[in-house]
Design a protein around this motif. Sequence first.
Motif, PDB file in Angstrom:
ATOM      1  N   PRO A  38      18.382 -28.273 -27.955  1.00 33.12           N
ATOM      2  CA  PRO A  38      18.926 -29.645 -27.918  1.00 33.12           C
ATOM      3  C   PRO A  38      20.266 -29.788 -28.636  1.00 33.12           C
ATOM      4  CG  PRO A  38      16.625 -29.614 -28.653  1.00 33.12           C
ATOM      5  CD  PRO A  38      17.115 -28.218 -28.693  1.00 33.12           C
ATOM      6  N   SER A  39      20.587 -28.853 -29.531  1.00 34.12           N
ATOM      7  CA  SER A  39      21.813 -28.960 -30.324  1.00 34.12           C
ATOM      8  C   SER A  39      23.026 -28.343 -29.638  1.00 34.12           C
ATOM      9  CB  SER A  39      21.607 -28.269 -31.682  1.00 34.12           C
ATOM     10  OG  SER A  39      20.454 -28.761 -32.323  1.00 34.12           O
ATOM     11  N   LEU A  40      22.804 -27.479 -28.652  1.00 35.67           N
ATOM     12  CA  LEU A  40      23.902 -26.741 -28.042  1.00 35.67           C
ATOM     13  C   LEU A  40      24.898 -27.613 -27.266  1.00 35.67           C
ATOM     14  CD1 LEU A  40      22.451 -23.349 -26.761  1.00 35.67           C
ATOM     15  CD2 LEU A  40      23.857 -23.806 -28.758  1.00 35.67           C
ATOM     16  N   PRO A  41      24.445 -28.569 -26.434  1.00 35.66           N
ATOM     17  CA  PRO A  41      25.425 -29.327 -25.645  1.00 35.66           C
ATOM     18  C   PRO A  41      26.511 -29.989 -26.485  1.00 35.66           C
ATOM     19  CG  PRO A  41      23.222 -29.701 -24.801  1.00 35.66           C
ATOM     20  CD  PRO A  41      23.059 -28.937 -26.074  1.00 35.66           C
ATOM     21  N   ALA A  42      26.101 -30.683 -27.547  1.00 31.12           N
ATOM     22  CA  ALA A  42      27.084 -31.367 -28.386  1.00 31.12           C
ATOM     23  C   ALA A  42      27.981 -30.358 -29.101  1.00 31.12           C
ATOM     24  CB  ALA A  42      26.378 -32.257 -29.407  1.00 31.12           C
ATOM     25  N   TYR A  43      27.392 -29.255 -29.569  1.00 29.40           N
ATOM     26  CA  TYR A  43      28.186 -28.239 -30.272  1.00 29.40           C
ATOM     27  C   TYR A  43      29.226 -27.608 -29.348  1.00 29.40           C
ATOM     28  CZ  TYR A  43      29.432 -23.851 -32.553  1.00 29.40           C
ATOM     29  OH  TYR A  43      30.127 -22.805 -33.091  1.00 29.40           O
ATOM     30  N   VAL A  44      28.824 -27.247 -28.135  1.00 33.51           N
ATOM     31  CA  VAL A  44      29.738 -26.624 -27.186  1.00 33.51           C
ATOM     32  C   VAL A  44      30.860 -27.593 -26.812  1.00 33.51           C
ATOM     33  CG1 VAL A  44      29.946 -25.694 -24.836  1.00 33.51           C
ATOM     34  CG2 VAL A  44      28.035 -25.008 -26.293  1.00 33.51           C
ATOM     35  N   THR A  54      30.899 -27.615 -17.651  1.00 34.90           N
ATOM     36  CA  THR A  54      30.859 -26.384 -18.448  1.00 34.90           C
ATOM     37  C   THR A  54      29.645 -26.378 -19.365  1.00 34.90           C
ATOM     38  OG1 THR A  54      33.267 -26.249 -18.422  1.00 34.90           O
ATOM     39  CG2 THR A  54      32.124 -24.953 -20.081  1.00 34.90           C
ATOM     40  N   VAL A  55      29.364 -27.512 -19.972  1.00 33.79           N
ATOM     41  CA  VAL A  55      28.184 -27.617 -20.840  1.00 33.79           C
ATOM     42  C   VAL A  55      26.910 -27.341 -20.042  1.00 33.79           C
ATOM     43  CG1 VAL A  55      26.789 -29.191 -22.223  1.00 33.79           C
ATOM     44  CG2 VAL A  55      29.275 -29.168 -22.485  1.00 33.79           C
ATOM     45  N   SER A  56      26.812 -27.900 -18.837  1.00 35.05           N
ATOM     46  CA  SER A  56      25.643 -27.668 -17.987  1.00 35.05           C
ATOM     47  C   SER A  56      25.504 -26.184 -17.648  1.00 35.05           C
ATOM     48  CB  SER A  56      25.757 -28.485 -16.696  1.00 35.05           C
ATOM     49  OG  SER A  56      25.783 -29.863 -16.980  1.00 35.05           O
ATOM     50  N   LEU A  57      26.631 -25.531 -17.388  1.00 33.59           N
ATOM     51  CA  LEU A  57      26.610 -24.109 -17.082  1.00 33.59           C
ATOM     52  C   LEU A  57      26.116 -23.301 -18.278  1.00 33.59           C
ATOM     53  CD1 LEU A  57      27.275 -21.712 -15.247  1.00 33.59           C
ATOM     54  CD2 LEU A  57      29.633 -21.809 -16.099  1.00 33.59           C
ATOM     55  N   VAL A  58      26.595 -23.631 -19.458  1.00 34.59           N
ATOM     56  CA  VAL A  58      26.172 -22.925 -20.672  1.00 34.59           C
ATOM     57  C   VAL A  58      24.669 -23.068 -20.871  1.00 34.59           C
ATOM     58  CG1 VAL A  58      26.340 -22.883 -23.192  1.00 34.59           C
ATOM     59  CG2 VAL A  58      28.404 -23.075 -21.809  1.00 34.59           C
ATOM     60  N   VAL A  59      24.148 -24.270 -20.683  1.00 31.96           N
ATOM     61  CA  VAL A  59      22.711 -24.513 -20.842  1.00 31.96           C
ATOM     62  C   VAL A  59      21.920 -23.760 -19.782  1.00 31.96           C
ATOM     63  CG1 VAL A  59      20.913 -26.275 -20.765  1.00 31.96           C
ATOM     64  CG2 VAL A  59      23.063 -26.745 -21.962  1.00 31.96           C
ATOM     65  N   ILE A 102      28.642 -16.846 -34.782  1.00 35.30           N
ATOM     66  CA  ILE A 102      29.879 -16.111 -35.107  1.00 35.30           C
ATOM     67  C   ILE A 102      30.809 -15.904 -33.917  1.00 35.30           C
ATOM     68  CG2 ILE A 102      28.800 -14.895 -37.044  1.00 35.30           C
ATOM     69  CD1 ILE A 102      28.452 -12.476 -35.214  1.00 35.30           C
ATOM     70  N   VAL A 103      30.390 -16.291 -32.691  1.00 30.59           N
ATOM     71  CA  VAL A 103      31.252 -16.030 -31.530  1.00 30.59           C
ATOM     72  C   VAL A 103      32.487 -16.941 -31.581  1.00 30.59           C
ATOM     73  CG1 VAL A 103      29.514 -15.100 -29.978  1.00 30.59           C
ATOM     74  CG2 VAL A 103      29.755 -17.560 -30.171  1.00 30.59           C
ATOM     75  N   PRO A 104      33.692 -16.392 -31.356  1.00 35.15           N
ATOM     76  CA  PRO A 104      34.922 -17.174 -31.512  1.00 35.15           C
ATOM     77  C   PRO A 104      35.404 -17.889 -30.253  1.00 35.15           C
ATOM     78  CG  PRO A 104      35.472 -14.861 -31.244  1.00 35.15           C
ATOM     79  CD  PRO A 104      33.971 -14.947 -31.182  1.00 35.15           C
ATOM     80  N   SER A 105      34.824 -17.574 -29.071  1.00 40.39           N
ATOM     81  CA  SER A 105      35.347 -18.165 -27.835  1.00 40.39           C
ATOM     82  C   SER A 105      34.207 -18.617 -26.935  1.00 40.39           C
ATOM     83  CB  SER A 105      36.208 -17.147 -27.079  1.00 40.39           C
ATOM     84  OG  SER A 105      35.413 -16.089 -26.564  1.00 40.39           O
ATOM     85  N   LEU A 106      34.532 -19.504 -26.017  1.00 37.95           N
ATOM     86  CA  LEU A 106      33.539 -20.028 -25.086  1.00 37.95           C
ATOM     87  C   LEU A 106      32.998 -18.933 -24.173  1.00 37.95           C
ATOM     88  CD1 LEU A 106      31.995 -22.405 -23.861  1.00 37.95           C
ATOM     89  CD2 LEU A 106      33.976 -22.868 -22.400  1.00 37.95           C
ATOM     90  N   LEU A 107      33.862 -18.029 -23.734  1.00 41.78           N
ATOM     91  CA  LEU A 107      33.428 -16.948 -22.846  1.00 41.78           C
ATOM     92  C   LEU A 107      32.402 -16.053 -23.537  1.00 41.78           C
ATOM     93  CD1 LEU A 107      33.805 -15.652 -20.066  1.00 41.78           C
ATOM     94  CD2 LEU A 107      35.622 -14.240 -21.056  1.00 41.78           C
ATOM     95  N   GLN A 168      22.075 -32.928 -40.949  1.00 42.24           N
ATOM     96  CA  GLN A 168      22.102 -32.939 -42.408  1.00 42.24           C
ATOM     97  C   GLN A 168      22.908 -31.785 -43.012  1.00 42.24           C
ATOM     98  OE1 GLN A 168      20.732 -35.324 -44.497  1.00 42.24           O
ATOM     99  NE2 GLN A 168      20.374 -36.471 -42.604  1.00 42.24           N
ATOM    100  N   PHE A 169      22.825 -30.610 -42.390  1.00 38.43           N
ATOM    101  CA  PHE A 169      23.400 -29.413 -43.017  1.00 38.43           C
ATOM    102  C   PHE A 169      24.408 -28.674 -42.140  1.00 38.43           C
ATOM    103  CE2 PHE A 169      19.085 -30.012 -44.707  1.00 38.43           C
ATOM    104  CZ  PHE A 169      19.383 -30.198 -46.049  1.00 38.43           C
ATOM    105  N   GLY A 170      24.490 -29.030 -40.845  1.00 37.82           N
ATOM    106  CA  GLY A 170      25.473 -28.410 -39.977  1.00 37.82           C
ATOM    107  C   GLY A 170      24.920 -27.303 -39.096  1.00 37.82           C
TER     108      GLY A 170
END
Length: 405
Positions: A38-44, A54-59, A102-107, A168-170
């Motif tokens: 549930p946290s990934l869409p907003a983070y991405v 793009t968010v839908s694709l990632v999910v 730790i991943v630095p890019s969307l790809l 609360q903590f990130g």
Amino acid sequence: MSNTIHTVTAEPKLWTKSFMIMTMSNFLLSLNLLMITPSLPAYVADTYQAGSLTVSLVVSLFALSAIVTRLFAGRSFERFKPMTFLWIGLAIYSLSTGAYGIVPSLLLFMGVRIIYGIGFGMTSTAVGTLVTRVIPPLRMGEGMGFFGLANSLAMALGPIVGLWLLGQFGYQTLIVTAFILVIIVFPLLLNLKSSEPVGSPKPTKSGSSGPWMDRKALLPCLLNWLMTITYGGILTFITMFGKEAGIGNVGMFFLFNALAILVVRIFSGKLYDRFGHLAIVPAGCVLFGTGLLLLSWSHSTSMLIMAACVYGLGYGALQPALQAWTVQRVAVERRAAATGAFYNSVDLGVAVGSLLLGAVATMTNYAMMYRISALSAICMLLVYGGYLWKTRRVSAVNSDESVSA
């Protein structure tokens, strides 16, 4: 004479060390997934400035990779040592969990998402298969009910805990916590080595090269797919339905749905073991179909809670019964493939439900969408009724032939 007193057959033990380890492992692995998802869409969206597509694709990449992995996992499970297969999957799952932070890019993030799905596909198939070997055959329904309850508890707690940690903590704290959950599984499984299976006999290697999908597993997987289509509609659209119906806290649906599942699985498994699928499937279909209709008519929190309870009773009774029926219909050496197919029916059902019912909602509204989704229960009853009719017809023909002979 005194020795004959002890000849009464005792009920085989379910809560062995092996069963408890497998159930706890299942809970921790599922909790990891349901905390992160549930946290990934907003983070991405925020981190990579990604749009909705793009968010839908990632999910979706996770589900697609897990489904494809399970197609091969069933065939590969017996070619490796089963525990070796599980260790490999668990290592992939844990490392990809840590890589989320730790991943630095969307790809690269998409790549991690695919690897995460591979790890989950392997571990879910392995754990779901191994637990059928430690459950006594006469208590398979009850055992799968409690084993599946771990998923239900994770489904109730995961999103709440994950979103709370995120708020609360990130994000980094969320990922570290999810990573620790998977790490805990490693020492648990080390204890499993000293605990011998008490259930079904170990399979032979002869069946490991069979087809990806055992035809005998098709019927319960089809029924489960029809049911989880409706859950896809609930997961995806209940928030929008709440806005349409003027209901504020629609999250209460998931809480009371989980509570109903907890209650029904205490006794539904025993009913399955004693009377078979006929005692569960028709009643379960009626209950979850009625729950969907009640949901469609809900205009208050109390009505929403009632719908959640009725739906949860049906869903909670049906799913472990269908999973137990799936593994019991196939040969022991085909259980890994059958387990993978069953889990794939869940993922495919949710995916199809999201797409299909979303199209229905676009043409009508969310209330009508849930009424139409209740037709899935009728479809299940028709398919199941057709199976019973065919089975009894074949039995009658065989009986006539034996009499004439």
